[in-house]
Design an enzyme around this catalytic site. Structure first.
Site: not given
Ligand code: CAA
Length: 262
Positions: A66, A111, A114, A134
């Site tokens: 998400a 997500g 999921e 999460e």
């Molecule tokens: N939401 C918003 N933006 C996201 C995102 C997310 N879930 N995942 C990645 N992005 C964005 C980053 O902020 C970044 O944006 P900018 O270039 O503007 O800074 C861009 O995508 C590229 O990401 P990274 O620079 O972080 O890329 P990376 O290769 O260094 O890392 C990754 C990749 C490990 C996937 C890392 O992006 C990450 O950990 N993302 C978050 C994953 C996460 O926590 N997901 C769970 C979300 S909560 C959820 O899903 C709840 C639910 O069940 C409803």
């Protein structure tokens, strides 16, 4: 509806939804969910379709979860609504009359895992990564992860993934039963479409029946599940495709399924 956050295509009987926010690793925001719901409306109305493939645009991600930038500002009630809207999308995938294949080309986190779990099965690239991170954000899965993950991989593995927030690679995801098949990245799409087209060559009534029996059978006891199976078996026999499939076998020819209801 014009789509900005997904790409929606049809390749003959195969519908394709690509999550398309590569700059945010295809993270799910309300606009993306709305468009994906709209694509499902279209799929439900188009009787020529027989399979849905879902995947992520770009090299890196299926769906990285998400959208955290959206979630950070939500009030508790808004967060509950966001969670429920996401859950409704997963429930629609699960209840869709077509088989759904998740073609996981990269990160499938939160997500993303999921969505993949709400599909009928998962094919993954060797580069794919799965997880429910999460907990690292101080929250919990909100699109059904705490419910579908234990049903797929068992309670202990689900707890480990949700409590550590760690990622696992495609090979481990296959080992624990989350993923069906793993392919080199350059072969993933071709192999997924090959299976999608193979499934699309089957009868629509029996595809729907088998999906429903397996899906709903998991929620009832064996006796009721078997009763549901025999009802659906009878329904397939009453459909023109049931007669056609068996007649074609006896006449030593390929069946010509039409998907007409009995
Ligand atoms: N939401 C918003 N933006 C996201 C995102 C997310 N879930 N995942 C990645 N992005 C964005 C980053 O902020 C970044 O944006 P900018 O270039 O503007 O800074 C861009 O995508 C590229 O990401 P990274 O620079 O972080 O890329 P990376 O290769 O260094 O890392 C990754 C990749 C490990 C996937 C890392 O992006 C990450 O950990 N993302 C978050 C994953 C996460 O926590 N997901 C769970 C979300 S909560 C959820 O899903 C709840 C639910 O069940 C409803």
């Amino acid at each position: 509806m014009a789509y900005e956050n997904i790409v929606f295509e049809k390749d003959g009987p195969v519908a394709i939804i690509k999550f398309n926010r590569p700059k945010a690793l295809n993270a799910i925001n309300p606009e993306l969910l709305e468009e994906a719901h709209d694509a499902l409306d279209n799929i439900e109305e188009d009787r020529s379709l027989k399979v849905l493939v879902i995947t992520g645009e770009g090299e890196k991600a299926f769906v990285a979860g998400a959208d955290i930038a959206h979630m950070v500002n939500l009030s508790p009630l808004e967060a509950r609504d966001f969670s429920r809207t996401g859950q409704e999308f997963m429930a629609r995938l699960e209840a869709l009359h077509l088989p759904v294949i998740a073609c996981v080309n990269g990160y499938a986190l939160g997500g993303g895992t999921e969505i993949a779990m709400a599909s009928d099965f998962i094919y993954a690239s060797e580069k794919a990564k799965f997880g429910q991170p999460e907990i690292n954000l101080g929250v919990i899965p909100g699109f059904g992860g705490t419910q579908r993950l234990p049903r797929l991989v068992g309670k202990a593995r689900a707890k480990e993934l949700c409590m550590t927030g760690g990622m696992i690679g495609a090979a481990e995801a296959k080992e624990i039963g989350l993923v069906n098949k793993v392919f080199p990245p350059e072969r993933l799409w071709e192999e997924t479409m090959k299976t999608a087209k193979n499934i699309a060559s089957k009868g629509k009534v029996s595809l729907k029946a088998v999906k429903e029996c397996i899906e709903r059978g998991g929620n009832v006891d064996l006796t009721d599940g078997c009763l549901m199976e025999s009802d659906n078996f009878g329904l397939c026999m009453a459909s023109p495709d049931g007669k056609e499939g068996m007649t074609a076998f006896l006449e030593k020819r390929e069946p010509r399924f039409k998907g007409e209801l009995p």
